[in-house]
Design a protein around this motif. Structure first.
Motif, PDB file in Angstrom:
ATOM      1  N   ARG A 165      39.269  28.705 -53.574  1.00 16.23           N
ATOM      2  CA  ARG A 165      40.483  28.356 -54.314  1.00 16.23           C
ATOM      3  C   ARG A 165      40.287  28.737 -55.776  1.00 16.23           C
ATOM      4  NH1 ARG A 165      43.353  23.916 -52.693  1.00 16.23           N
ATOM      5  NH2 ARG A 165      44.698  24.464 -54.436  1.00 16.23           N
ATOM      6  N   LEU A 166      41.332  29.237 -56.412  1.00 12.66           N
ATOM      7  CA  LEU A 166      41.312  29.510 -57.846  1.00 12.66           C
ATOM      8  C   LEU A 166      42.053  28.385 -58.547  1.00 12.66           C
ATOM      9  CD1 LEU A 166      41.978  33.355 -58.038  1.00 12.66           C
ATOM     10  CD2 LEU A 166      39.819  32.149 -58.388  1.00 12.66           C
ATOM     11  N   VAL A 167      41.373  27.741 -59.509  1.00 16.44           N
ATOM     12  CA  VAL A 167      41.921  26.575 -60.197  1.00 16.44           C
ATOM     13  C   VAL A 167      41.910  26.848 -61.692  1.00 16.44           C
ATOM     14  CG1 VAL A 167      41.727  24.087 -60.538  1.00 16.44           C
ATOM     15  CG2 VAL A 167      40.994  25.101 -58.381  1.00 16.44           C
ATOM     16  N   SER A 168      43.060  26.626 -62.355  1.00 20.08           N
ATOM     17  CA  SER A 168      43.172  26.794 -63.801  1.00 20.08           C
ATOM     18  C   SER A 168      43.767  25.515 -64.387  1.00 20.08           C
ATOM     19  CB  SER A 168      44.043  28.011 -64.147  1.00 20.08           C
ATOM     20  OG  SER A 168      44.122  28.195 -65.545  1.00 20.08           O
ATOM     21  N   PRO A 169      42.935  24.504 -64.669  1.00 26.71           N
ATOM     22  CA  PRO A 169      43.461  23.197 -65.080  1.00 26.71           C
ATOM     23  C   PRO A 169      43.801  23.146 -66.565  1.00 26.71           C
ATOM     24  CG  PRO A 169      41.081  23.113 -64.989  1.00 26.71           C
ATOM     25  CD  PRO A 169      41.477  24.502 -64.547  1.00 26.71           C
ATOM     26  N   PRO A 170      44.691  22.229 -66.967  1.00 27.65           N
ATOM     27  CA  PRO A 170      44.930  21.985 -68.397  1.00 27.65           C
ATOM     28  C   PRO A 170      43.693  21.355 -69.044  1.00 27.65           C
ATOM     29  CG  PRO A 170      46.695  21.077 -67.034  1.00 27.65           C
ATOM     30  CD  PRO A 170      45.574  21.426 -66.118  1.00 27.65           C
ATOM     31  N   LEU A 171      43.719  21.269 -70.360  1.00 26.91           N
ATOM     32  CA  LEU A 171      42.603  20.695 -71.106  1.00 26.91           C
ATOM     33  C   LEU A 171      42.439  19.216 -70.768  1.00 26.91           C
ATOM     34  CD1 LEU A 171      40.485  21.129 -73.406  1.00 26.91           C
ATOM     35  CD2 LEU A 171      42.252  20.384 -75.000  1.00 26.91           C
TER      36      LEU A 171
ATOM     37  N   CYS B 159      43.072  18.004 -58.016  1.00 30.74           N
ATOM     38  CA  CYS B 159      42.741  17.851 -56.603  1.00 30.74           C
ATOM     39  C   CYS B 159      42.549  19.243 -56.008  1.00 30.74           C
ATOM     40  CB  CYS B 159      43.838  17.101 -55.860  1.00 30.74           C
ATOM     41  SG  CYS B 159      44.053  15.384 -56.381  1.00 30.74           S
ATOM     42  N   ILE B 160      41.395  19.475 -55.398  1.00 29.60           N
ATOM     43  CA  ILE B 160      41.077  20.773 -54.803  1.00 29.60           C
ATOM     44  C   ILE B 160      40.785  20.534 -53.330  1.00 29.60           C
ATOM     45  CG2 ILE B 160      39.636  22.823 -54.976  1.00 29.60           C
ATOM     46  CD1 ILE B 160      38.873  21.826 -57.819  1.00 29.60           C
TER      47      ILE B 160
ATOM     48  N   LEU C 134      34.767  22.049 -64.833  1.00 34.42           N
ATOM     49  CA  LEU C 134      35.797  23.091 -64.772  1.00 34.42           C
ATOM     50  C   LEU C 134      36.199  23.500 -66.185  1.00 34.42           C
ATOM     51  CD1 LEU C 134      38.191  21.783 -61.966  1.00 34.42           C
ATOM     52  CD2 LEU C 134      36.298  23.392 -61.745  1.00 34.42           C
ATOM     53  N   GLY C 135      36.487  24.774 -66.370  1.00 39.56           N
ATOM     54  CA  GLY C 135      36.929  25.274 -67.665  1.00 39.56           C
ATOM     55  C   GLY C 135      38.446  25.283 -67.736  1.00 39.56           C
TER      56      GLY C 135
ATOM     57  N   VAL D 288      31.759  14.884 -68.306  1.00 37.29           N
ATOM     58  CA  VAL D 288      32.899  15.799 -68.288  1.00 37.29           C
ATOM     59  C   VAL D 288      33.213  16.173 -69.735  1.00 37.29           C
ATOM     60  CG1 VAL D 288      35.327  16.092 -67.691  1.00 37.29           C
ATOM     61  CG2 VAL D 288      33.821  14.775 -66.181  1.00 37.29           C
ATOM     62  N   TYR D 289      32.985  17.423 -70.094  1.00 39.11           N
ATOM     63  CA  TYR D 289      33.230  17.883 -71.458  1.00 39.11           C
ATOM     64  C   TYR D 289      34.569  18.600 -71.599  1.00 39.11           C
ATOM     65  CZ  TYR D 289      28.249  16.904 -71.813  1.00 39.11           C
ATOM     66  OH  TYR D 289      27.024  16.287 -71.771  1.00 39.11           O
ATOM     67  N   ASP D 290      35.147  19.007 -70.491  1.00 40.91           N
ATOM     68  CA  ASP D 290      36.424  19.710 -70.534  1.00 40.91           C
ATOM     69  C   ASP D 290      37.323  19.141 -69.443  1.00 40.91           C
ATOM     70  OD1 ASP D 290      38.533  21.442 -70.756  1.00 40.91           O
ATOM     71  OD2 ASP D 290      37.331  23.274 -70.774  1.00 40.91           O
ATOM     72  N   SER D 291      37.364  19.777 -68.289  1.00 42.41           N
ATOM     73  CA  SER D 291      38.175  19.310 -67.171  1.00 42.41           C
ATOM     74  C   SER D 291      37.292  19.114 -65.945  1.00 42.41           C
ATOM     75  CB  SER D 291      39.295  20.306 -66.860  1.00 42.41           C
ATOM     76  OG  SER D 291      40.158  20.451 -67.967  1.00 42.41           O
ATOM     77  N   PHE D 292      37.837  18.421 -64.950  1.00 45.52           N
ATOM     78  CA  PHE D 292      37.068  18.162 -63.734  1.00 45.52           C
ATOM     79  C   PHE D 292      37.982  18.284 -62.523  1.00 45.52           C
ATOM     80  CE2 PHE D 292      38.990  14.092 -64.592  1.00 45.52           C
ATOM     81  CZ  PHE D 292      39.213  13.530 -63.342  1.00 45.52           C
ATOM     82  N   GLY D 293      37.369  18.330 -61.350  1.00 41.27           N
ATOM     83  CA  GLY D 293      38.137  18.423 -60.115  1.00 41.27           C
ATOM     84  C   GLY D 293      37.511  17.572 -59.036  1.00 41.27           C
ATOM     85  N   LEU D 294      38.318  17.205 -58.050  1.00 40.64           N
ATOM     86  CA  LEU D 294      37.848  16.477 -56.879  1.00 40.64           C
ATOM     87  C   LEU D 294      38.053  17.364 -55.665  1.00 40.64           C
ATOM     88  CD1 LEU D 294      36.825  13.964 -55.408  1.00 40.64           C
ATOM     89  CD2 LEU D 294      39.183  13.114 -55.358  1.00 40.64           C
TER      90      LEU D 294
END
Length: 502
Positions: free
Chosen positions: A368-374, A379-380, A342-343, A304-310
């Motif tokens: 789904r559109l996801v815009s996570p923090p750094l 959770c998706i 995830l970016g 994981v270099y940035d963000s991730f999702g489940l």
């Protein structure tokens, strides 16, 4: 440029990495770095940058503004202060313009002799100023031609001047050619010429050949590369290079194979050299991965270099998950899959293939559109519930008689909401929650967070006892409705009797 009232910032605290690329786990002093930019209007962005560490402090303002249709201007000032001879000042000014066919740039940066930054306080070669300019012309038919000039002046060390001419053109939709000539003055004069031919037989497969001519000699390179997939799968690259430098011929081969697995990235390669009758070779193998936790779920995944999702799709196994329309992987036996790439602050489109969902399942959505923090976890959830219609007959006991409750609306309490369904002739009723707007609102709440992951269920209505009510003869009658744990496609509750006590 930032849109009005938009922020861009980063505040960081950590230890300096030493000898990066040659040694592992080598860290030294604690340092701080930050920048913060704010859009005061659509044409003006201002902010600051700062860093501190090793008894050195560096701070300064930044400003970027739009000069009408003439281009964008950026200005930045900085001052450093610290022990020894690390106190100084610097300033940078840049101008860029990009039109439909013509582009231009100008840059100028000046540094006092003792100006320092945290990453480099020991360098003997101090830059006095740098200047550069560039001009480019682009035509869809003719290609792109650009000219760049750069100059560096130093307090100590050789000054450098360089002029570069580049040409690039797409020959077909899949082939392109790039040629570059550069003349450099640094102590003496040198000339460099590069030409590269690129071919892409597939979107993720690239073949290239290149020729380089310098004052020292010439080099020819051929390479083949398949880009790593977004999700699981193989990638590879291989290159062959021949260098004739200073009357000595050297051959270099470098094949490499990589596999993106569910729990990590596994890579192996070989680098071989042959020169002057001597041959050397080196093998390498690496494994990389990450341990992550979100939504009360702990697991292993690729780095994981940035963000991730489940991603969670009910309890369905084998559902294909997509990131920006590219396959990431498939859900496991619990309906889950980690998405490690995830970016942050970007719109990531996470989706699933609905053809993998059984026909007897209700699915809330497929994208789904996801815009996570750094550096965060998200959770998706895609709510997938088995369609299990429930039927029965509702009756009320009046003395010793059972009277069917006909043509009435029953309110069933589910997760704090009233889900309604009608009764028909003879008190018959059918409960199909997939058609209930109120129940869909409940599922939307589950889909918006981690609740459907931490409290996963595979059916529309969990087994258990629910409170219900119905109007009969002008009186509100309450009763309990028990839903059994069943794997049958339909559940028949038989006759449900309401006691004659209001």
């Amino acid at each position: 440029m930032l849109k009005k009232k938009f922020h861009e910032y980063s505040y960081n605290l950590g230890f300096t990495r030493e000898e990066y690329g040659s040694r592992s786990n080598r860290y030294s002093r604690l340092v701080f770095s930050a920048f913060h930019r704010y859009g005061f209007s659509d044409t003006l962005t201002m902010g600051f940058h700062a860093e501190a560490g090793n008894n050195l402090y560096n701070l300064g303002p930044q400003m970027t503004f739009l000069a009408g249709r003439a281009g964008i201007v950026s200005l930045s000032l900085a001052g450093s202060s610290g022990r020894g001879s690390n106190s100084g000042a610097a300033g940078i000014a840049t101008y860029t313009y990009q039109g439909l066919n013509i582009g231009a740039r100008l840059s100028l940066a000046g540094y006092s002799r003792n100006y320092s930054v945290v990453s480099d306080t020991q360098s003997d070669e101090k830059t006095k100023y740098t200047a550069g300019c560039g001009l480019s012309y682009n035509n869809p038919l003719l290609g792109t031609l650009s000219l760049d000039l750069a100059s560096v002046r130093k307090y100590v060390g050789d000054d450098r001047d360089a002029g570069t001419v580049s040409y690039n053109r797409n020959l077909t939709a899949r082939t392109s050619i790039t040629a570059t000539y550069r003349r450099v003055r640094e102590g003496g004069y040198s000339n460099e010429f590069f030409i590269t031919f690129n071919f892409a037989p597939k979107p993720d497969l690239f073949v290239s050949t290149g020729y380089e001519q310098t004052d020292a000699g010439k080099t020819v390179v051929a390479s083949l590369q398949k880009n790593p997939p977004v999700g699981e799968g193989f990638s590879y690259r291989a290159s062959v290079k021949r260098s004739d430098v200073f009357d000595q011929t050297t051959w270099t081969v470098n094949p490499d194979l990589q596999y993106n697995g569910r729990y990590g990235i596994y890579e192996g390669g070989f680098q071989g050299h042959a020169s002057g009758g001597e041959k050397t070779g080196q093998y390498n193998f690496s494994v990389a991965g990450a341990l992550v936790y979100v939504g009360k779920t702990f697991g292993a995944t690729r780095p994981v270099y940035d963000s991730f999702g489940l991603v969670n799709v009910g309890e369905l196994e084998g559902v294909t998950v997509l990131l920006n329309s590219q396959v990431v992987g498939e859900t496991d036996s619990s309906g889950k899959l980690f998405v490690p790439n995830l970016g942050s602050y970007n719109q990531n489109q996470v989706g699933i293939q609905d053809k993998d969902i059984p026909i007897d399942y209700y699915l809330s959505s497929v994208k789904r559109l996801v815009s996570p923090p750094l550096r965060s976890g998200s959770c998706i959830s895609f709510v997938a519930r088995k369609l299990q219609p429930i039927s029965g007959r509702l009756a009320i006991r009046i003395g010793a008689e059972l009277e069917p409750v006909e043509f009435q609306e029953v309110a069933l309490k589910v997760n704090g909401r009233d889900i309604t369904f009608p009764t028909g002739s003879g008190g018959e009723f059918d409960i199909d929650l997939s058609q209930s707007n109120e129940f869909k609102k409940v599922l939307e709440i589950e889909e918006s967070g981690c609740s459907s992951i931490t409290d996963n269920t595979n059916v529309m209505l969990k087994p258990g006892t629910y409170q219900a009510s119905v109007q009969h003869a002008g009186t509100l009658r309450s009763f309990s409705l028990s839903i059994p744990d069943s794997t049958e496609p339909f559940i028949d509750l038989g006759q449900v009797v309401i006691s004659d006590t209001p």
